[in-house]
Design an enzyme around this catalytic site. Sequence first.
Site, PDB file in Angstrom:
ATOM      1  N   HIS A 152       0.880  -3.118  24.153  1.00 40.57           N
ATOM      2  CA  HIS A 152       2.258  -3.311  24.589  1.00 40.57           C
ATOM      3  C   HIS A 152       2.482  -2.437  25.819  1.00 40.57           C
ATOM      4  O   HIS A 152       2.133  -1.257  25.825  1.00 40.57           O
ATOM      5  CB  HIS A 152       3.252  -2.933  23.494  1.00 40.57           C
ATOM      6  CG  HIS A 152       4.623  -3.473  23.736  1.00 40.57           C
ATOM      7  ND1 HIS A 152       5.444  -2.971  24.725  1.00 40.57           N
ATOM      8  CD2 HIS A 152       5.311  -4.478  23.145  1.00 40.57           C
ATOM      9  CE1 HIS A 152       6.584  -3.642  24.725  1.00 40.57           C
ATOM     10  NE2 HIS A 152       6.532  -4.564  23.772  1.00 40.57           N
ATOM     11  N   HIS A 165      -0.927  -2.458  20.235  1.00 39.38           N
ATOM     12  CA  HIS A 165       0.255  -3.067  19.633  1.00 39.38           C
ATOM     13  C   HIS A 165      -0.067  -4.182  18.644  1.00 39.38           C
ATOM     14  O   HIS A 165       0.299  -4.098  17.483  1.00 39.38           O
ATOM     15  CB  HIS A 165       1.145  -3.602  20.752  1.00 39.38           C
ATOM     16  CG  HIS A 165       2.436  -4.199  20.290  1.00 39.38           C
ATOM     17  ND1 HIS A 165       3.357  -3.484  19.554  1.00 39.38           N
ATOM     18  CD2 HIS A 165       2.971  -5.446  20.481  1.00 39.38           C
ATOM     19  CE1 HIS A 165       4.402  -4.262  19.292  1.00 39.38           C
ATOM     20  NE2 HIS A 165       4.192  -5.451  19.834  1.00 39.38           N
ATOM     21  N   GLU A 193      11.808 -13.290  27.134  1.00 43.25           N
ATOM     22  CA  GLU A 193      10.821 -12.222  27.240  1.00 43.25           C
ATOM     23  C   GLU A 193       9.665 -12.684  28.120  1.00 43.25           C
ATOM     24  O   GLU A 193       9.611 -13.849  28.543  1.00 43.25           O
ATOM     25  CB  GLU A 193      10.329 -11.801  25.843  1.00 43.25           C
ATOM     26  CG  GLU A 193      11.425 -11.144  25.015  1.00 43.25           C
ATOM     27  CD  GLU A 193      10.944 -10.692  23.646  1.00 43.25           C
ATOM     28  OE1 GLU A 193      11.714  -9.984  22.978  1.00 43.25           O
ATOM     29  OE2 GLU A 193       9.819 -11.054  23.246  1.00 43.25           O
ATOM     30  N   ARG A 223      -1.329 -12.680  22.997  1.00 46.94           N
ATOM     31  CA  ARG A 223      -0.155 -13.228  22.310  1.00 46.94           C
ATOM     32  C   ARG A 223       1.049 -13.326  23.236  1.00 46.94           C
ATOM     33  O   ARG A 223       1.389 -12.373  23.933  1.00 46.94           O
ATOM     34  CB  ARG A 223       0.201 -12.338  21.118  1.00 46.94           C
ATOM     35  CG  ARG A 223       1.473 -12.759  20.384  1.00 46.94           C
ATOM     36  CD  ARG A 223       1.725 -11.876  19.190  1.00 46.94           C
ATOM     37  NE  ARG A 223       2.070 -10.521  19.561  1.00 46.94           N
ATOM     38  CZ  ARG A 223       3.317 -10.071  19.731  1.00 46.94           C
ATOM     39  NH1 ARG A 223       4.339 -10.900  19.621  1.00 46.94           N
ATOM     40  NH2 ARG A 223       3.529  -8.806  20.029  1.00 46.94           N
ATOM     41  N   LYS A 278       0.823  -1.219   0.000  1.00 50.51           N
ATOM     42  CA  LYS A 278       0.000   0.000   0.000  1.00 50.51           C
ATOM     43  C   LYS A 278       0.849   1.259   0.000  1.00 50.51           C
ATOM     44  O   LYS A 278       0.385   2.315  -0.420  1.00 50.51           O
ATOM     45  CB  LYS A 278      -0.998  -0.009   1.156  1.00 50.51           C
ATOM     46  CG  LYS A 278      -0.411   0.137   2.531  1.00 50.51           C
ATOM     47  CD  LYS A 278      -1.493  -0.027   3.603  1.00 50.51           C
ATOM     48  CE  LYS A 278      -2.441   1.137   3.656  1.00 50.51           C
ATOM     49  NZ  LYS A 278      -3.374   1.040   4.804  1.00 50.51           N
ATOM     50  N   ASP A 312      -7.031  -3.297   6.904  1.00 48.48           N
ATOM     51  CA  ASP A 312      -7.612  -3.364   5.563  1.00 48.48           C
ATOM     52  C   ASP A 312      -8.074  -4.777   5.192  1.00 48.48           C
ATOM     53  O   ASP A 312      -9.190  -4.965   4.689  1.00 48.48           O
ATOM     54  CB  ASP A 312      -6.593  -2.884   4.528  1.00 48.48           C
ATOM     55  CG  ASP A 312      -6.090  -1.480   4.807  1.00 48.48           C
ATOM     56  OD1 ASP A 312      -6.882  -0.671   5.333  1.00 48.48           O
ATOM     57  OD2 ASP A 312      -4.924  -1.187   4.515  1.00 48.48           O
ATOM     58  N   ARG A 368       1.963  -9.900  28.870  1.00 51.75           N
ATOM     59  CA  ARG A 368       1.738  -8.505  28.504  1.00 51.75           C
ATOM     60  C   ARG A 368       0.415  -7.939  29.005  1.00 51.75           C
ATOM     61  O   ARG A 368       0.340  -6.776  29.374  1.00 51.75           O
ATOM     62  CB  ARG A 368       1.816  -8.356  26.977  1.00 51.75           C
ATOM     63  CG  ARG A 368       3.225  -8.435  26.458  1.00 51.75           C
ATOM     64  CD  ARG A 368       3.267  -8.268  24.960  1.00 51.75           C
ATOM     65  NE  ARG A 368       4.651  -8.277  24.498  1.00 51.75           N
ATOM     66  CZ  ARG A 368       4.997  -8.243  23.223  1.00 51.75           C
ATOM     67  NH1 ARG A 368       4.064  -8.234  22.292  1.00 51.75           N
ATOM     68  NH2 ARG A 368       6.272  -8.249  22.867  1.00 51.75           N
TER      69      ARG A 368
END
Length: 537
Positions: free
Chosen positions: A244, A351, A119, A386, A35, A223, A290
């Site tokens: 996030h 995020h 993480e 996630r 795009k 989109d 998170r």
Amino acid sequence: MSTHYCDVLIIGSGTAGLALALKLSVKGKVIILAKETAGGTNSAMAQGGISAVMSDEDSFESHLQDTLIAGAGLCKETVVKDYVEQAPDRIHDLINWGVHFDVRKRGSEETQEIDLTREGGHSFRRILHFEDQTGLEIHRTLLRRVQEHPNIELMERYYAIDLIVNKEVNPDDMSPVTCIGSYALNKNDGEVHTFVAKNTVLATGGAGKVYLYTSNWGGATGDGIAMAYRVGARIANLEFMQFHPTCLFHRESRNFLISEALRGEGGELIDQNGHAFMPKYHPLGSLAPRDVVARSIDNEMKKTGAECVFLDMTKLDRDFLKNRFPNIFNKCLEYGIDMSTQPIPVVPAAHYLCGGVVTDVDGRTDIPGLWAVGETACTGLHGANRLASNSLLECLTTAHNCAQKINSVSDAETLFPLEPKPWTHPQESNDDEMIVINHMWDEIRRTMWNYMGIVRSNKRLERAQHRLKNILAETKEYYSNMKIHSDILELRNIATVADLSIECALRRKESRGIHYNIDHPEKAALAQDTIVVRGLI
């Protein structure tokens, strides 16, 4: 109006789309629509890394369980197992394509052993990285390969308008709909082109720009999700927009991410008085999942009235910080923050979207001829939240599975579809009205931030839904009566995705993962996806 024919049309130029194109290039002609320029993508902004079991200390079972725990009961275990177990092979794909990862050092000497970090939510070090620009390293390497490939045509600044299907979508007509391509606006000259394909793949990324504050690039406007919804594909779990926990809080920077990898290396979240507050919210402290960290920060800010919290890296060596996180270190210095001597001011920001177009493990949607990969798809990997660094992994695993399925079909079984109808649209333009388009865009993003943010309530969601219905009606009028323009197309898509997100949130009568509603604070006994379909809301 130009018509282009290809074996596979890929809408989107992020990591998922590029990896898929490389794996499909043996099949025939592949066209990729970007795009903006091909570098405009969330993939290139991913800092932390990509997760895979690469250590003898780690195991597939551990990665699987960490993902399931983070997903709060909504992950599809068979999908998680498939992606986790093929992850090392996908890492080798990247290395064979030329991607570099940081390696461990012994003293001042580099080894051949890939360096792994940890993480939030991970039980072991399993995050491969390249400095603090892992996504950029992967994306630019794959992009170079794509640009050199004779069977792949990359067309930049082509904005997909709508998918082309073999009949008008009508909820009362249950006969099959087949996707045969897409119309796209050439942003260079304002002309609309028709793309006819045996298979069309949505790889358009997420929808962070639906929110006022986001870590996403400017084109993340949902989109692919909006286009798929308009042709009758199932959409799921849009209430699960992951916030996030740590974006840089600075008046001159609204979307610079402070990677979770900083906390993986020992960073501590502290309040304005220097107290570490995360241990009182979760046993893992600053390395909690998170959703927990984002809500905890939100609660601390509301409780104290502070504009932000801080990430303290000052206990780590300055040279280590400069070498391990050069991009973040230098960006902070640009804003007068020396992360080796002073804490970094941070706030949560929209995020990553865990929902999207419903697909199977191979990226197949409900619509024959239509596929979705990467953040656009809801495969069941992420569930209600996630796990860090599973996103780049999903780009590669869905691309791999999708390519295998498409490549397995013989040419005799796939014929070019019928010629689509010519594109028709009003040609009158009213430049004075474009300022209203911008105002409506801003109103949507502020409404979503204020009423469907980290903590929600029934009343806020109902108010947001009421506002969105009015905006949707106005947007439809602008789209139907004005000359096509990319700003109108983006407004149309974010209005659709925002409205669907609110609808999903209202339907979920519980709090689970990312979604937290103060009127339904408990988790329901049965974990279910929230499915929306055009005409059936």
